[in-house]
Design an enzyme around this catalytic site. Structure first.
Site, mmCIF file in Angstrom:
data_model
loop_
_atom_site.group_PDB
_atom_site.id
_atom_site.type_symbol
_atom_site.label_atom_id
_atom_site.label_comp_id
_atom_site.label_asym_id
_atom_site.label_seq_id
_atom_site.Cartn_x
_atom_site.Cartn_y
_atom_site.Cartn_z
ATOM 1 N N LYS A 206 0.842 -1.203 0.000
ATOM 2 C CA LYS A 206 0.000 0.000 0.000
ATOM 3 C C LYS A 206 0.878 1.254 0.000
ATOM 4 O O LYS A 206 0.688 2.163 -0.785
ATOM 5 C CB LYS A 206 -0.914 -0.040 1.229
ATOM 6 C CG LYS A 206 -1.833 1.152 1.346
ATOM 7 C CD LYS A 206 -2.794 0.986 2.514
ATOM 8 C CE LYS A 206 -3.557 2.288 2.748
ATOM 9 N NZ LYS A 206 -4.474 2.219 3.879
ATOM 10 N N ARG A 268 -5.278 -4.516 5.781
ATOM 11 C CA ARG A 268 -5.855 -5.819 6.175
ATOM 12 C C ARG A 268 -7.258 -6.027 5.624
ATOM 13 O O ARG A 268 -7.885 -7.041 5.900
ATOM 14 C CB ARG A 268 -5.815 -5.962 7.694
ATOM 15 C CG ARG A 268 -6.414 -4.792 8.467
ATOM 16 C CD ARG A 268 -6.028 -4.848 9.947
ATOM 17 N NE ARG A 268 -6.521 -3.705 10.713
ATOM 18 C CZ ARG A 268 -5.873 -2.559 10.867
ATOM 19 N NH1 ARG A 268 -4.710 -2.373 10.276
ATOM 20 N NH2 ARG A 268 -6.379 -1.588 11.600
ATOM 21 N N HIS A 384 -5.890 -33.287 17.487
ATOM 22 C CA HIS A 384 -4.799 -34.131 17.971
ATOM 23 C C HIS A 384 -3.659 -33.293 18.525
ATOM 24 O O HIS A 384 -2.535 -33.786 18.662
ATOM 25 C CB HIS A 384 -4.313 -35.044 16.841
ATOM 26 C CG HIS A 384 -5.384 -36.002 16.403
ATOM 27 N ND1 HIS A 384 -5.552 -37.239 16.973
ATOM 28 C CD2 HIS A 384 -6.383 -35.865 15.493
ATOM 29 C CE1 HIS A 384 -6.599 -37.842 16.412
ATOM 30 N NE2 HIS A 384 -7.120 -37.023 15.509
HETATM 31 O O1 LIG Z 1 1.124 -2.706 2.253
HETATM 32 P P1 LIG Z 1 2.233 -2.093 3.025
HETATM 33 O O2 LIG Z 1 2.190 -0.611 3.006
HETATM 34 O O3 LIG Z 1 3.563 -2.620 2.549
HETATM 35 O O4 LIG Z 1 2.064 -2.502 4.535
HETATM 36 C C1 LIG Z 1 2.089 -3.836 4.932
HETATM 37 C C2 LIG Z 1 1.503 -4.022 6.291
HETATM 38 O O5 LIG Z 1 2.225 -3.288 7.255
HETATM 39 C C3 LIG Z 1 1.356 -2.785 8.240
HETATM 40 O O6 LIG Z 1 1.317 -1.410 8.108
HETATM 41 C C4 LIG Z 1 1.792 -3.151 9.625
HETATM 42 O O7 LIG Z 1 3.144 -3.047 9.788
HETATM 43 C C5 LIG Z 1 0.018 -3.425 7.939
HETATM 44 O O8 LIG Z 1 -1.044 -2.700 8.404
HETATM 45 C C6 LIG Z 1 0.082 -3.564 6.467
HETATM 46 O O9 LIG Z 1 -0.861 -4.477 5.997
#
Ligand SMILES: O=P(O)(O)OC[C@H]1O[C@](O)(CO)[C@@H](O)[C@@H]1O
Length: 547
Positions: A206, A268, A384
């Protein structure tokens, strides 16, 4: 603002708990013949039996009243309307817009969100179609056979979980792999047997600023260029999924091969958008859209169903009931599907990154316990391993059992099919957990008196049973949306911002500060604390560096 724990609705639940806590599920069932029929609800294709809960109609009434006091209805409306309910980041929370149908309308902050979402979906579908058909080739003209998703957290767990869940639907001869850890073993193991000419990397981030992802992406790029002998190969073998075009371009990926999303999609909550590109390539755009329709069906149920018949609301409120009134620490999620092996891990980020908070959205400290600890393994393997503790341990562990009526494929096993055996195990476990076996029943079987107490099964252990016709793209979407909204319900009750994750930042910054201390030619002058300083010295000695 007064805390929810000060409300009369909370007090009423606390009082109700004192009267109900000593009642066994055996008594609840024998006193109420219609309980099993009544305490069940359907949403989309999902059927929930919540009768095996230490709860009565009165409990549900009181929990729904608590939801009313917390303003759950208004909060749901605010989320779906795109209000900035992620207050600490001043953002809308609109993962539900990722699965709105094309003809829906939603304007947020002056932007036609639905048009934006479908433009990206169309671009993904076009690209996925070209990769699947072989029209998109690698640098040397060969078709792609493996897609490697490089990402972490929400940019890994969602697509990895969904790919495994839906691997029976991967029909184009293309497999996907997922690299996340900055541990060199992860990328080495992934690349070891791959053919660079037929491998496509999706760098999914992201922010496009995440250490693990960018490090793995650089290693992958070097591996590719080294094998194909030409920097120009990168544009045929690397695409990006991100909200940050500038950084994507800076990394050397053509932004024409970038698939975007928006700051109103939490990491997420993102695999139903562009972060799901690897999944779409594997299963095709039509199946991916079926999954989106599944998500949307539960969104609509959540948005419109009365709370007493609303599956995410009921499950969220029952989570609060055990977490805050019974003092339960954890919640087990037990899918009776090997394909959902990664579902608990996926839920760990979804639920614990969202609701692991100790201040409310208004900055005041929380009073109640927040953040259920999610964990689990597929049945029957878990049976198990850790079910002993579920059945006879001293802790109360509410559990969600998830089962499917139809397997994708079955094998004959004696009189029943394998899948029937799997389902029989699920049903046996929830029944044993609820009703147990008394000392009298055990003694009546002729058990030696000295070991009767060892064999007593206390029962009274609460479970949800979610029964689904079949694991398909649509029902996977429904299941994920169900848990997304459970998280939302709990977050609203606790009054927290479920959509930020400031708690992960400090460790990231400190790791960047500590890296030079591990690698510098001279011993470092300082470390954040004496324990860490000693460990740095020890590590340096072990690596043969002056300490
Ligand atoms: O997609 P990015 O910006 O690489 O972030 C990866 C992950 O790191 C986080 O910010 C947590 O460290 C998550 O919320 C996110 O999904």
């Amino acid at each position: 603002m007064a805390d929810i724990t000060e409300s009369s609705e909370w007090s009423a639940l606390a009082e109700h708990h004192t009267t109900l806590a000593g009642t066994h599920l055996r008594e609840l069932f024998s006193a109420d013949a219609g309980r099993a029929e009544r305490m069940a609800v359907d949403a989309g294709d999902l059927h929930l039996d919540y009768s095996k809960h230490r709860a009565t109609d009165e409990t549900i009434r009181l929990l729904v009243a608590l939801a009313g006091r917390a303003g759950l209805r208004e909060r749901i409306d605010a989320m779906f309307a795109g209000e900035h309910i992620n207050v600490s980041e001043d953002r809308a929370v609109l993962h539900t817009a990722l699965r709105l149908p094309r003809d829906a309308r939603l304007n947020v902050d002056g932007q036609d969100v639905v048009a934006d979402v479908h433009a990206v979906l169309d671009k993904m579908a076009d690209f996925a179609g070209r990769v699947r058909s072989g029209e998109w080739t690698g640098f040397t003209g060969k078709p792609i056979r493996t897609v490697v998703n490089i990402g972490i957290g929400g940019s890994d767990l969602g697509p990895a979980m969904a790919y495994e869940a839906l691997s029976d639907y991967a029909d184009a001869g293309i497999t996907a792999r997922f690299v996340s850890n900055v541990d060199p073993a992860d990328i080495s193991g992934t690349l070891r047997d791959l053919d660079p000419e037929q491998t496509l990397f999706i760098v999914a981030s992201k922010t496009f600023g995440t250490l693990e992802t960018l490090t793995n992406a650089k290693v992958a790029r070097a591996w590719l260029v080294n094998a194909l002998g030409d920097e120009k190969a990168v544009s045929r073998h690397f695409v990006a999924v991100s909200t940050n075009a500038e950084r994507v371009a800076g990394f050397g990926i053509d932004t024409g091969n970038m698939f975007g999303f928006w700051d109103w999609v939490g990491g997420r909550y993102s695999f139903d958008g562009a972060i799901g590109l690897a999944l779409m390539i594997a299963i095709g755009a039509d199946r991916f859209r079926e999954m989106l329709a599944g998500f949307h069906a539960i969104d609509e149920h959540f948005r419109t169903a009365p709370f007493e018949r609303n599956m995410p609301v009921l499950m969220g409120l029952l989570g609060i009931w055990y977490n805050d009134f019974f003092g339960a620490q954890t919640r087990a999620v037990l899918p009776y599907s090997q394909r959902l092996a990664r579902f608990p891990a996926y839920l760990q980020q979804l639920t614990m990154e969202s609701n692991g908070k100790s201040v409310r959205a208004d900055g005041a400290p929380v009073v109640a316990q927040t953040g259920e600890i999610f964990w689990g393994e597929p049945g029957t393997n878990g049976q198990h391993a850790f079910y002993q503790l579920l059945h006879q341990g001293t802790r109360l562990v509410p559990a969600d059992f998830i089962g499917f009526a139809e397997p994708f494929e079955d094998h004959a096993a004696d009189d029943a099919g394998m899948h029937d055996l799997l389902t029989a195990n699920l049903l046996a476990q929830t029944s044993a957990l609820a009703f147990g076996k008394t000392a009298e029943e055990i003694a009546a079987e002729g058990t030696r008196a000295e070991i009767v107490s060892h064999k007593v099964m206390p029962g009274n252990r609460p479970t949800n049973t979610i029964l689904v016709p079949k694991l398909t793209p649509a029902t996977l979407g429904q299941l994920v949306a169900l848990y997304e909204h459970i998280v939302f319900v709990e977050g609203v009750i606790w009054g927290i911002d479920s959509f930020d994750q400031w708690g992960v930042e400090l460790g990231k910054v400190m790791a960047m500060d500590l890296a030079p201390a591990l690698t510098s030619p001279e011993p470092p002058a300082d470390a954040p604390d004496p324990s860490t300083a000693a460990l740095v010295r020890r590590y340096r000695r072990l690596r043969g560096r002056p300490a």
